[in-house]
Scaffold this active site. Structure first.
Site, PDB file in Angstrom:
ATOM      1  N   ASP A   9     -65.027   1.957 -81.401  1.00  9.61           N
ATOM      2  CA  ASP A   9     -65.034   2.207 -79.751  1.00  9.61           C
ATOM      3  C   ASP A   9     -63.814   3.145 -79.146  1.00  9.61           C
ATOM      4  O   ASP A   9     -63.260   2.657 -78.078  1.00  9.61           O
ATOM      5  CB  ASP A   9     -65.189   0.815 -78.960  1.00  9.61           C
ATOM      6  CG  ASP A   9     -66.451  -0.026 -79.258  1.00  9.61           C
ATOM      7  OD1 ASP A   9     -67.001   0.728 -80.092  1.00  9.61           O
ATOM      8  OD2 ASP A   9     -66.848  -0.938 -78.571  1.00  9.61           O
ATOM      9  N   LYS A 101     -74.099   0.759 -80.211  1.00 12.62           N
ATOM     10  CA  LYS A 101     -74.511  -0.475 -79.875  1.00 12.62           C
ATOM     11  C   LYS A 101     -74.342  -0.938 -78.633  1.00 12.62           C
ATOM     12  O   LYS A 101     -73.720  -0.208 -77.555  1.00 12.62           O
ATOM     13  CB  LYS A 101     -73.408  -1.318 -80.444  1.00 12.62           C
ATOM     14  CG  LYS A 101     -72.018  -1.353 -80.026  1.00 12.62           C
ATOM     15  CD  LYS A 101     -71.055  -2.149 -80.769  1.00 12.62           C
ATOM     16  CE  LYS A 101     -69.705  -1.781 -80.439  1.00 12.62           C
ATOM     17  NZ  LYS A 101     -69.169  -2.029 -79.066  1.00 12.62           N
ATOM     18  N   CYS A 143     -63.814  -5.993 -79.335  1.00 15.77           N
ATOM     19  CA  CYS A 143     -64.700  -5.319 -80.340  1.00 15.77           C
ATOM     20  C   CYS A 143     -64.020  -5.286 -81.726  1.00 15.77           C
ATOM     21  O   CYS A 143     -64.888  -5.398 -82.677  1.00 15.77           O
ATOM     22  CB  CYS A 143     -65.038  -4.084 -79.790  1.00 15.77           C
ATOM     23  SG  CYS A 143     -66.253  -4.417 -78.324  1.00 15.77           S
TER      24      CYS A 143
END
Ligand SMILES: [Zn+2]
Length: 194
Positions: A9, A101, A143
């Site tokens: 990310d 995602k 994450c």
């Protein structure tokens, strides 16, 4: 041993200037690019995940007008927007596989993501015959944590490269490191021999 690098990310909305921009995000993106350039030959795949939310609704309660910054968040990483793009300091040509995602629901772990062709991250890792996974990216306390815990749960040998990760909250990030270590994740550094 087949090594894979997962870059979690590293997106505009999670770096300085974004609605969830973490302090140190831009520097982390630059450092990750330098690390990949130096170590690319040591990895059979460099895989990057992206948070990739629907423009409609709150993505299963993930977005909130008054977010608590723990389980609810300001609107971020809506698919196809500039905010969902990689931070420009992350050199996207170095990435072999991308997983997306969070389309319609919260998704912290990269293992909840799929490639554009519909393969899961676990499928990609099996195809690559991955045994060791190094994880870098944003955010340590969310994450990165979720991805690392899923990876050890699936039986991989996992290292979180601490100096190539950055968190939302410092205390929560230290707690996440301890939790990951207790679960069997190795906490390493970019300067370690590899
Ligand atoms: Zn999200």
């Amino acid at each position: 041993m087949t090594n894979v690098l997962i870059v979690v990310d590293v997106q505009n909305d999670f770096t300085e200037g974004g609605p969830l921009g973490v302090k140190g995000g831009n520097l982390t993106a630059t450092s990750i690019t330098a690390f990949i350039r130096a170590h690319k030959s040591g990895y059979s795949r460099v895989i990057a995940s992206r948070d990739w939310h629907s423009p409609d609704g709150d993505n299963g309660g993930h977005f909130a007008a008054k977010p608590d910054m723990v389980t609810t968040w300001p609107r971020h990483c809506v698919r196809g927007t500039t905010g969902s793009a990689y931070n420009p300091a992350l050199e996207s040509e170095l990435i072999d596989v991308q997983v997306y995602k969070g389309d319609g629901s919260p998704a912290y772990s990269a293992f909840e993501g799929n490639t554009p062709g519909g393969a899961s991250l676990h499928d990609v890792l099996r195809t690559a015959k991955a045994s060791r996974i190094d994880i870098v990216g944003i955010a340590t306390d969310h994450c990165v944590r979720a991805t690392a815990l899923d990876a050890v749960d699936k039986g991989y040998s996992v290292t979180v490269v601490a100096d190539l990760c950055v968190g939302v909250d410092q205390v929560a990030s230290i707690k996440a490191m301890a939790e990951m270590a207790a679960a069997g994740v190795h906490i390493g550094f970019s300067t370690d021999t590899r």
